[in-house]
Design a protein around this motif. Structure first.
Motif, mmCIF file in Angstrom:
data_model
loop_
_atom_site.group_PDB
_atom_site.id
_atom_site.type_symbol
_atom_site.label_atom_id
_atom_site.label_comp_id
_atom_site.label_asym_id
_atom_site.label_seq_id
_atom_site.Cartn_x
_atom_site.Cartn_y
_atom_site.Cartn_z
ATOM 1 N N ASN A 124 0.892 -1.166 0.000
ATOM 2 C CA ASN A 124 0.000 0.000 0.000
ATOM 3 C C ASN A 124 0.920 1.203 0.000
ATOM 4 O O ASN A 124 1.708 1.363 0.927
ATOM 5 N N PRO A 128 -4.071 2.916 4.364
ATOM 6 C CA PRO A 128 -5.427 2.705 3.820
ATOM 7 C C PRO A 128 -6.409 3.832 4.157
ATOM 8 O O PRO A 128 -7.238 4.189 3.313
ATOM 9 N N TYR A 131 -7.008 6.720 1.696
ATOM 10 C CA TYR A 131 -7.848 6.516 0.506
ATOM 11 C C TYR A 131 -9.295 6.932 0.782
ATOM 12 O O TYR A 131 -10.057 7.193 -0.125
ATOM 13 N N GLU A 255 -2.507 3.899 -6.927
ATOM 14 C CA GLU A 255 -3.858 3.600 -7.415
ATOM 15 C C GLU A 255 -4.584 4.932 -7.674
ATOM 16 O O GLU A 255 -4.045 5.768 -8.387
#
Ligand SMILES: *Cc1c(COP(=O)(O)O)cnc(C)c1O
Length: 296
Positions: A124, A128, A131, A255
């Protein structure tokens, strides 16, 4: 997934244990940053846009006159084999090709064999929770490599330009920073592309500005067009970023991540925007299914 202590790395024809995956101090990848790489992701047993990544790898190699000692079909098999050996479903893959072992001179012709390395492990890029909340960024004073000096299209091991930008982010206490080109136009982040949203329009800088034409960026352009947005390349400045309705970054490692503040200016309402969230959802949909199957 295997225990990380049992991780296997592909190194010049063999799968070796992580602690045994070592290269020479005479490798020109180390001595001169002479080499290229790709960052690739596998989602749910599907390698996302593997062919596009490998085409870019071979184009980077051609540009710097580096001979990859495998065909594109063989490299495909090597990537899949490394993922299987580590029993991974979802992971980040780092594919590196160095000029190989030479002597202390710069001359690449002293390097007889390029080294090929494939590392596959979970990653990652940002924690997290970021995000969900989005990130704050700053603009860096370091400029993007000029296209006429070292082409930003070559994903080379020569990443000091990008490292300096990341250092500026660290010093400012934020996870990422924005790079302008030498004309002051917005290029990209340290290793991710930028999109701004204004009304129904999504805009990302073109390659010639100094942006690497990211595979995630191209996938996001497709997702956005399918969802009926007017998504296109365009040249813009920091002002346009500050007054955008929404801003987000894209990259294989990053991402899709929302940006909620740039240089102290709140973007939109200060939370990840509706369009960003729709793009993120659309992106997650395609990565789960669209790709090269690792396990039959
Ligand atoms: C790899 C990279 C990106 C993102 O490209 P993806 O293909 O989406 O991973 C953007 N900028 C730079 C400088 C990069 O090296």
């Amino acid at each position: 997934m295997r225990k990380m202590t049992e991780q296997l790395i592909f190194l010049d024809g063999q799968l070796v244990k992580k602690e045994d995956a070592k290269i020479s101090v005479y490798d020109h990848g180390l001595l001169y940053g002479d080499g290229i790489f790709e960052g690739i992701r596998v989602y749910n047993g599907n390698v996302f846009r593997l062919k596009e990544h490998l085409i870019r790898l071979y184009e980077s190699a051609k540009s710097i006159l580096l001979t990859i000692p495998y065909t594109i079909e063989e490299i495909t098999e090597i990537v899949l084999k490394t993922i299987r050996a580590n029993e991974l479903q979802s992971a980040y893959i780092r594919l590196v090709v160095t000029r190989g072992v030479g002597d202390l001179g710069i001359d690449p012709f002293a390097c007889k064999n390029a080294s090929v390395i494939v590392i596959a492990e979970p990653l990652n890029l940002f924690p997290p929770e970021l995000y969900e909340t989005g990130i704050k960024i700053v603009s860096a004073s370091s400029r993007r490599n000029r296209s006429d000096v070292i082409s930003p299209k070559t994903k080379s091991l020569n990443y000091l330009n990008n490292v300096l930008v990341k250092i500026e982010a660290n010093l400012a206490g934020v996870p990422e920073a924005l790079m302008m080109n030498t004309d002051g136009y917005v290029a990209e982040g340290s290793a991710d592309n930028i999109f701004i949203v204004k009304g129904n329009e999504l805009i990302t800088p073109p390659g010639y500005i100094g942006a690497l034409e990211g595979i995630t960026r191209n996938a996001v352009l497709e997702v956005a067009c399918k969802k009926g947005y007017d998504a296109k390349e365009g040249v813009f400045t920091r002002h346009d970023v500050y007054v955008a309705d929404e801003v987000f970054l894209t990259g294989t490692a990053a991402e899709v991540i929302a940006v909620i503040e740039v240089d102290g200016r709140q973007i939109g309402t200060g939370i990840p925007g509706t369009i960003t969230n729709k793009i993120l959802a659309g992106f997650r949909e395609i990565v789960e299914t669209d790709g090269t199957k690792v396990y039959e």
